[in-house]
Design an enzyme around this catalytic site. Structure first.
Site, PDB file in Angstrom:
ATOM      1  N   HIS A 161       0.439  -3.636   3.354  1.00  0.00           N
ATOM      2  CA  HIS A 161      -0.654  -4.242   4.103  1.00  0.00           C
ATOM      3  C   HIS A 161      -1.133  -5.440   3.278  1.00  0.00           C
ATOM      4  O   HIS A 161      -1.167  -5.389   2.041  1.00  0.00           O
ATOM      5  CB  HIS A 161      -1.792  -3.240   4.319  1.00  0.00           C
ATOM      6  CG  HIS A 161      -1.576  -2.349   5.512  1.00  0.00           C
ATOM      7  ND1 HIS A 161      -2.246  -1.158   5.691  1.00  0.00           N
ATOM      8  CD2 HIS A 161      -0.762  -2.496   6.587  1.00  0.00           C
ATOM      9  CE1 HIS A 161      -1.852  -0.608   6.833  1.00  0.00           C
ATOM     10  NE2 HIS A 161      -0.953  -1.391   7.397  1.00  0.00           N
TER      11      HIS A 161
ATOM     12  N   ASP B  55      -3.864  -6.830   2.435  1.00  0.00           N
ATOM     13  CA  ASP B  55      -4.933  -6.755   1.433  1.00  0.00           C
ATOM     14  C   ASP B  55      -4.466  -6.086   0.133  1.00  0.00           C
ATOM     15  O   ASP B  55      -5.233  -6.008  -0.821  1.00  0.00           O
ATOM     16  CB  ASP B  55      -6.172  -6.054   2.000  1.00  0.00           C
ATOM     17  CG  ASP B  55      -5.892  -4.640   2.471  1.00  0.00           C
ATOM     18  OD1 ASP B  55      -4.828  -4.409   3.103  1.00  0.00           O
ATOM     19  OD2 ASP B  55      -6.727  -3.746   2.225  1.00  0.00           O
ATOM     20  N   HIS B  56      -3.225  -5.623   0.111  1.00  0.00           N
ATOM     21  CA  HIS B  56      -2.680  -5.018  -1.109  1.00  0.00           C
ATOM     22  C   HIS B  56      -1.573  -5.856  -1.758  1.00  0.00           C
ATOM     23  O   HIS B  56      -1.067  -5.468  -2.813  1.00  0.00           O
ATOM     24  CB  HIS B  56      -2.177  -3.594  -0.813  1.00  0.00           C
ATOM     25  CG  HIS B  56      -3.301  -2.644  -0.523  1.00  0.00           C
ATOM     26  ND1 HIS B  56      -3.722  -1.680  -1.410  1.00  0.00           N
ATOM     27  CD2 HIS B  56      -4.127  -2.563   0.541  1.00  0.00           C
ATOM     28  CE1 HIS B  56      -4.755  -1.023  -0.888  1.00  0.00           C
ATOM     29  NE2 HIS B  56      -5.017  -1.539   0.297  1.00  0.00           N
TER      30      HIS B  56
ATOM     31  N   HIS C 280      -1.037   7.342   4.912  1.00  0.00           N
ATOM     32  CA  HIS C 280      -1.710   6.217   5.549  1.00  0.00           C
ATOM     33  C   HIS C 280      -1.006   5.910   6.881  1.00  0.00           C
ATOM     34  O   HIS C 280      -0.094   6.622   7.284  1.00  0.00           O
ATOM     35  CB  HIS C 280      -1.654   5.032   4.581  1.00  0.00           C
ATOM     36  CG  HIS C 280      -2.600   3.915   4.918  1.00  0.00           C
ATOM     37  ND1 HIS C 280      -3.878   4.103   5.375  1.00  0.00           N
ATOM     38  CD2 HIS C 280      -2.435   2.554   4.837  1.00  0.00           C
ATOM     39  CE1 HIS C 280      -4.446   2.921   5.582  1.00  0.00           C
ATOM     40  NE2 HIS C 280      -3.602   1.970   5.266  1.00  0.00           N
TER      41      HIS C 280
ATOM     42  N   HIS D  53     -12.214   0.772  -2.606  1.00  0.00           N
ATOM     43  CA  HIS D  53     -11.674   0.402  -1.294  1.00  0.00           C
ATOM     44  C   HIS D  53     -12.734   0.566  -0.205  1.00  0.00           C
ATOM     45  O   HIS D  53     -12.492   1.053   0.894  1.00  0.00           O
ATOM     46  CB  HIS D  53     -10.427   1.237  -0.949  1.00  0.00           C
ATOM     47  CG  HIS D  53      -9.561   0.596   0.107  1.00  0.00           C
ATOM     48  ND1 HIS D  53      -9.665   0.913   1.439  1.00  0.00           N
ATOM     49  CD2 HIS D  53      -8.598  -0.353   0.029  1.00  0.00           C
ATOM     50  CE1 HIS D  53      -8.774   0.190   2.120  1.00  0.00           C
ATOM     51  NE2 HIS D  53      -8.121  -0.579   1.296  1.00  0.00           N
TER      52      HIS D  53
END
Lengths: 304, 304
Positions: free
Chosen positions: A65, A67-68, A142, A270
């Site tokens: 993803h 944002d990682h 996830h 997070h």
């Protein structure tokens, strides 16, 4: 200063805000830097925290993803502009390796260092090993394939009792074995127990990174016995339904994992941008697992 | 407040520092936002400057070096998470469109808005037009293909003199033509000169973006008559040799372009990280072109 610590560079969730940056941590083990996730802005946060690019050789990506991992192209380009040498290994899933290889071949053709991709899988186990540390993967739960990481120090050497090794005339050639716990056999066959010659080693410590994931007792099993756990706590109890829907955890769920795993300390992070601060997260986690720290950008946590 | 202005989000060069972010500007024309270049961190700088994602529909990329476009995947992903609707057009070269399309299809599959790529070329001319503004390209002279952009207001409407139009009984149906400069013909055939009915319109303003580029007199030709010029000034005179080698300009060269083009004001930026401040750049530019502003993050420059 501690020789095993973790620096928090970003601990917000998908949407960066003026309070939190996307996910990024740097584990510092005896001056080797190992990055976990690389959200946008990671390169700048390294400068802000005075973490040297030249000491960074391994980057571990938990899942694909943005944002990682969207800080990766900028960080790796800047490292080339800083004439970083040696090898930089990005540990990531196959499709991430393919995409980032292509992006880097476009934006950073002239690399001063050797860029390698180590293709990993969540259920793989040990993916990295050096003299003093291993890194292993374990599955998280996830919306997309996601892996946790455990950083585990290898057993450390016992401390020589100088007076005693002199007294028993232990030769230098035997010293490493003694530090590793061997008894000493004298020329006449007498056995000197290791405990007479040494004092105990410092305990080997460990750190587990669990983000992003829904609450799942199998995570607690995977990290059982780990000293410090970072576990995502995107929501507080008031949005437990969203946590479940989106494959995230509440702060209380993060605390349950730490409790079930028998951890010494828990770091939460997070955070969803829907909260103005982390006081709820912290209160709800501490009610279950008192030794909880709320991550914040710029924080360094001692793992010793 | 001015209805035509430019916001400086980043004005550093390739390596971001704690003083400057990579290139990004947002032109605000009558509340429409148009981004020029999108270095890493652009999405966060927009929040910091309170520029709304919902007003951003066009992004212009000058060239495909990472410090000018690596903020794009993060910005476009975050805009989807913010449920932005409508169309977002990225104006870029063909190979950039292909790569960014692939990155976005990977990281931002579920877009709430329609993402379009407009393939441009430096020598193309007008690439965007709305009721009040055009944007045109012109070639810059860098190590890779690179385009400048000119934002040009269309001629504005003259102001009605209410007393006079009432006196001559100008019908409402004629009003737009009058604002556009037409004379009024009375029912008896008498012509009333437009100057009796209106006062002059505000002048149409223009803004040129020139980064990255070596000094080249053809740039001055391309932007001749533009009111405000942003021109890169990576180096001061002490590193003029590096500027030439790397396809960049000194502050003095930027000033020569502004002078030769007959500009009203010059903004310099894209500073090398080898300087601790921009005092040299500013002094050397002002010696040639006095009305020079040194860009800095968070600054808004009035273009009216």
């Amino acid at each position: 200063m501690a020789d095993f610590k973790v620096n928090i560079l970003g601990c917000g969730s998908a949407t960066p805000s003026l309070r939190h940056l996307p996910s990024c941590q740097v584990v510092d083990h005896r001056d080797k830097l190992m990055m976990i996730d690389c959200g946008e802005g990671a390169q700048l946060s390294m400068r802000r925290m005075k973490l040297k690019y030249s000491r960074l050789n391994n980057i571990f990506i938990s899942h694909l993803h943005g944002d990682h991992c969207l800080g990766l192209p900028g960080l790796l380009s800047t490292m080339a502009l800083h004439d970083i040498e040696g090898t930089v290994t990005v540990h990531t899933f196959a499709e991430g390796a393919e995409l980032f290889q292509r992006i880097l071949d476009f934006f950073c053709r002239e690399r001063t260092y050797d860029l390698r991709f180590n293709i990993i899988k969540p259920e793989q186990g040990i993916i990295y090993e050096d003299k003093a540390l291993t890194v292993e993967t374990f599955p998280l739960y996830h919306r997309v394939p996601c892996t946790g990481f455990i950083f585990r120090e290898k057993p450390k050497l016992r401390h020589i009792n100088r007076e005693m090794v002199d007294f028993y005339r232990v030769p230098v050639s035997q010293m490493l074995a003694i530090k590793e716990g061997a008894d000493f056999v004298m020329p006449d066959g007498t056995v000197v127990a290791n405990e007479r010659l040494t004092t105990p080693a410092e305990p080997a410590r460990s750190y587990a990174y669990c983000s992003d994931t829904a609450y799942n007792p199998r995570v607690a099993e995977a990290v059982r016995g780990v000293d410090t756990i970072y576990h995502e706590a995107t929501y507080a109890d008031d949005q437990a339904d969203k946590a479940a829907q989106r494959g995230h955890s509440t702060a209380a769920e993060a605390a349950r994992i730490a409790l079930e795993a028998g951890a010494r300390q828990l770091i939460i992070g997070h955070y969803s941008k829907s909260y103005n601060d982390e006081s709820r997260h912290l209160a709800e986690a501490r009610a279950i697992f008192p030794n909880t720290i709320a991550a914040t950008e710029g924080m360094t946590v001692d793992l010793n």
